[in-house]
Motif scaffolding. Structure first.
Motif, PDB file in Angstrom:
ATOM      1  N   ALA A  32       0.838  -1.192   0.000  1.00  0.00           N
ATOM      2  CA  ALA A  32       0.000   0.000   0.000  1.00  0.00           C
ATOM      3  C   ALA A  32       0.874   1.244   0.000  1.00  0.00           C
ATOM      4  O   ALA A  32       1.965   1.262   0.563  1.00  0.00           O
ATOM      5  CB  ALA A  32      -0.912  -0.010   1.215  1.00  0.00           C
ATOM      6  N   GLU A  33       0.391   2.332  -0.675  1.00  0.00           N
ATOM      7  CA  GLU A  33       1.143   3.579  -0.703  1.00  0.00           C
ATOM      8  C   GLU A  33       1.247   4.149   0.703  1.00  0.00           C
ATOM      9  O   GLU A  33       0.300   4.107   1.482  1.00  0.00           O
ATOM     10  CB  GLU A  33       0.444   4.580  -1.625  1.00  0.00           C
ATOM     11  N   GLN A  34       2.416   4.672   1.019  1.00  0.00           N
ATOM     12  CA  GLN A  34       2.646   5.212   2.357  1.00  0.00           C
ATOM     13  C   GLN A  34       1.771   6.438   2.583  1.00  0.00           C
ATOM     14  O   GLN A  34       1.709   7.327   1.740  1.00  0.00           O
ATOM     15  CB  GLN A  34       4.118   5.591   2.508  1.00  0.00           C
ATOM     16  N   PRO A  35       1.067   6.517   3.720  1.00  0.00           N
ATOM     17  CA  PRO A  35       0.225   7.680   3.995  1.00  0.00           C
ATOM     18  C   PRO A  35       1.053   8.958   4.020  1.00  0.00           C
ATOM     19  O   PRO A  35       2.226   8.955   4.409  1.00  0.00           O
ATOM     20  CB  PRO A  35      -0.358   7.372   5.380  1.00  0.00           C
ATOM     21  N   PRO A  36       0.439  10.091   3.604  1.00  0.00           N
ATOM     22  CA  PRO A  36       1.193  11.365   3.556  1.00  0.00           C
ATOM     23  C   PRO A  36       1.842  11.741   4.890  1.00  0.00           C
ATOM     24  O   PRO A  36       2.958  12.252   4.915  1.00  0.00           O
ATOM     25  CB  PRO A  36       0.115  12.379   3.144  1.00  0.00           C
ATOM     26  N   TYR A  37       1.145  11.489   6.016  1.00  0.00           N
ATOM     27  CA  TYR A  37       1.715  11.914   7.292  1.00  0.00           C
ATOM     28  C   TYR A  37       3.004  11.166   7.609  1.00  0.00           C
ATOM     29  O   TYR A  37       3.916  11.711   8.250  1.00  0.00           O
ATOM     30  CB  TYR A  37       0.694  11.773   8.429  1.00  0.00           C
ATOM     31  N   LEU A  38       3.113   9.910   7.148  1.00  0.00           N
ATOM     32  CA  LEU A  38       4.341   9.158   7.396  1.00  0.00           C
ATOM     33  C   LEU A  38       5.478   9.671   6.520  1.00  0.00           C
ATOM     34  O   LEU A  38       6.644   9.675   6.947  1.00  0.00           O
ATOM     35  CB  LEU A  38       4.098   7.670   7.157  1.00  0.00           C
ATOM     36  N   ARG A  39       5.160  10.107   5.304  1.00  0.00           N
ATOM     37  CA  ARG A  39       6.201  10.698   4.456  1.00  0.00           C
ATOM     38  C   ARG A  39       6.727  11.988   5.082  1.00  0.00           C
ATOM     39  O   ARG A  39       7.934  12.247   5.092  1.00  0.00           O
ATOM     40  CB  ARG A  39       5.640  10.963   3.055  1.00  0.00           C
ATOM     41  N   VAL A  40       5.808  12.792   5.623  1.00  0.00           N
ATOM     42  CA  VAL A  40       6.229  14.031   6.282  1.00  0.00           C
ATOM     43  C   VAL A  40       7.041  13.713   7.531  1.00  0.00           C
ATOM     44  O   VAL A  40       8.091  14.322   7.791  1.00  0.00           O
ATOM     45  CB  VAL A  40       5.008  14.908   6.629  1.00  0.00           C
ATOM     46  N   GLY A  55      -2.231  19.378   4.365  1.00  0.00           N
ATOM     47  CA  GLY A  55      -3.136  20.042   5.283  1.00  0.00           C
ATOM     48  C   GLY A  55      -2.602  20.027   6.703  1.00  0.00           C
ATOM     49  O   GLY A  55      -1.710  19.234   7.047  1.00  0.00           O
ATOM     50  N   PRO A  56      -3.157  20.886   7.562  1.00  0.00           N
ATOM     51  CA  PRO A  56      -2.682  20.941   8.959  1.00  0.00           C
ATOM     52  C   PRO A  56      -2.900  19.634   9.703  1.00  0.00           C
ATOM     53  O   PRO A  56      -2.109  19.296  10.598  1.00  0.00           O
ATOM     54  CB  PRO A  56      -3.500  22.086   9.571  1.00  0.00           C
ATOM     55  N   ASN A  57      -3.950  18.879   9.367  1.00  0.00           N
ATOM     56  CA  ASN A  57      -4.174  17.606  10.053  1.00  0.00           C
ATOM     57  C   ASN A  57      -3.078  16.597   9.737  1.00  0.00           C
ATOM     58  O   ASN A  57      -2.670  15.802  10.596  1.00  0.00           O
ATOM     59  CB  ASN A  57      -5.537  17.025   9.675  1.00  0.00           C
ATOM     60  N   VAL A  58      -2.610  16.606   8.472  1.00  0.00           N
ATOM     61  CA  VAL A  58      -1.522  15.695   8.085  1.00  0.00           C
ATOM     62  C   VAL A  58      -0.249  16.060   8.843  1.00  0.00           C
ATOM     63  O   VAL A  58       0.450  15.187   9.382  1.00  0.00           O
ATOM     64  CB  VAL A  58      -1.286  15.757   6.564  1.00  0.00           C
ATOM     65  N   LEU A  59       0.049  17.353   8.919  1.00  0.00           N
ATOM     66  CA  LEU A  59       1.244  17.791   9.629  1.00  0.00           C
ATOM     67  C   LEU A  59       1.157  17.454  11.113  1.00  0.00           C
ATOM     68  O   LEU A  59       2.117  16.982  11.725  1.00  0.00           O
ATOM     69  CB  LEU A  59       1.437  19.300   9.421  1.00  0.00           C
ATOM     70  N   GLN A  60      -0.037  17.617  11.695  1.00  0.00           N
ATOM     71  CA  GLN A  60      -0.222  17.291  13.107  1.00  0.00           C
ATOM     72  C   GLN A  60       0.022  15.817  13.363  1.00  0.00           C
ATOM     73  O   GLN A  60       0.697  15.446  14.324  1.00  0.00           O
ATOM     74  CB  GLN A  60      -1.631  17.681  13.553  1.00  0.00           C
ATOM     75  N   LYS A  61      -0.508  14.950  12.483  1.00  0.00           N
ATOM     76  CA  LYS A  61      -0.299  13.497  12.659  1.00  0.00           C
ATOM     77  C   LYS A  61       1.180  13.151  12.532  1.00  0.00           C
ATOM     78  O   LYS A  61       1.679  12.261  13.243  1.00  0.00           O
ATOM     79  CB  LYS A  61      -1.121  12.715  11.648  1.00  0.00           C
ATOM     80  N   ALA A  62       1.884  13.830  11.618  1.00  0.00           N
ATOM     81  CA  ALA A  62       3.317  13.562  11.458  1.00  0.00           C
ATOM     82  C   ALA A  62       4.067  13.917  12.732  1.00  0.00           C
ATOM     83  O   ALA A  62       4.923  13.155  13.209  1.00  0.00           O
ATOM     84  CB  ALA A  62       3.866  14.353  10.270  1.00  0.00           C
TER      85      ALA A  62
END
Length: 255
Positions: free
Chosen positions: A3-11, A43-50
């Protein structure tokens, strides 16, 4: 295909890289979430999860009303157990160690047609004495022992397939989830039960610790989409060197 890596994990991976490179050092305050989100185009939610992922790992700390800071490294490393670690084409252990800047490797030995002892038979929902493949592992980080594992797989599941021996064949070293997928078995659930224990002499010898030292034992079982257990393992981690953290997805959370 993995599966493609979720954006928050890439960040998170890139933030981890920048911290390791010294762009921010211990005690430094990171730019605001809005600034970093704009920089990464997320988005800010992705950055927060990272950032939350790196807080779980012990690299960052959040201070109420102040921001997010690089924290003082722990003497004990943190081993993060998460759903994502099982969705990797590479070995989950090797990927975990790579994220910490370490080289993960292991030594293993498998035996086929080993009669399942009663405790293993109960966990695999088979009869005591049914034939299994038993594999023992010694996991290493930069050549130093960090984890032991004893894995059991029913031969009724893998016996007539190319993956019968976990460390041989075309999917050697890719982890249980990928190996099972290659023969049409989709693992849907992993159940882990951590317990404190004292190291036996054999465990102490392999881990480079003393007899009776505190360890964490994790009883792990994988289940397929029908709820059938297809592999179970006993994992031993020295408590003085590692702490275990579980990343638990929250139902209904924003992506």
């Amino acid at each position: 295909m993995a599966a493609e890596q979720p954006p928050y994990l890439r960040v998170a991976h890139d933030l981890r890289r920048r911290i390791a490179a010294g762009e921010w050092t211990v005690g430094d305050r990171l730019p605001s979430r809005a600034q970093l989100a704009a920089e990464y185009g997320v988005g800010p939610n992705v950055l927060q999860k990272a950032q939350e992922r790196l807080i779980v790992e012990g690299l960052l700390e959040g201070r109420a009303g102040s921001g997010t800071y690089v924290r003082t490294p722990r003497e004990r490393l943190r081993m993060v157990r998460s759903r994502h670690r099982e969705q990797r084409e590479d070995s989950p252990f090797r990927s975990d160690m790579r994220e910490q800047g370490r080289r993960g490797s292991w030594e293993s030995h498998s035996e086929a047609r080993v009669a399942a002892p009663e405790r293993i038979a109960q966990r695999l929902a088979i009869e005591p004495g049914d034939p299994c493949v038993r594999t023992v592992y010694e996991f290493l980080a930069d050549g130093q022992p960090v984890q032991l594992s004893e894995s059991w797989e029913p031969m009724a599941v893998t016996g007539d397939t190319p993956i019968v021996l976990p460390e041989l064949g075309p999917f050697a070293g890719t982890g249980v989830v990928e190996r099972m997928r290659s023969i049409g078995i989709v693992i849907e659930t992993a159940v882990e039960v951590p317990r404190p224990a004292r190291a036996t002499q054999a465990q102490a010898n392999l881990l480079g610790i003393s007899l009776g030292d505190l360890i964490i034992e994790i009883e792990r079982t994988y289940y397929d989409t029908d709820g059938r257990p297809v592999e179970t393992a006993d994992i031993a981690v020295p408590d003085a060197r590692w702490e275990i953290a579980y990343e638990i997805p929250v139902e209904g959370a924003q992506p």
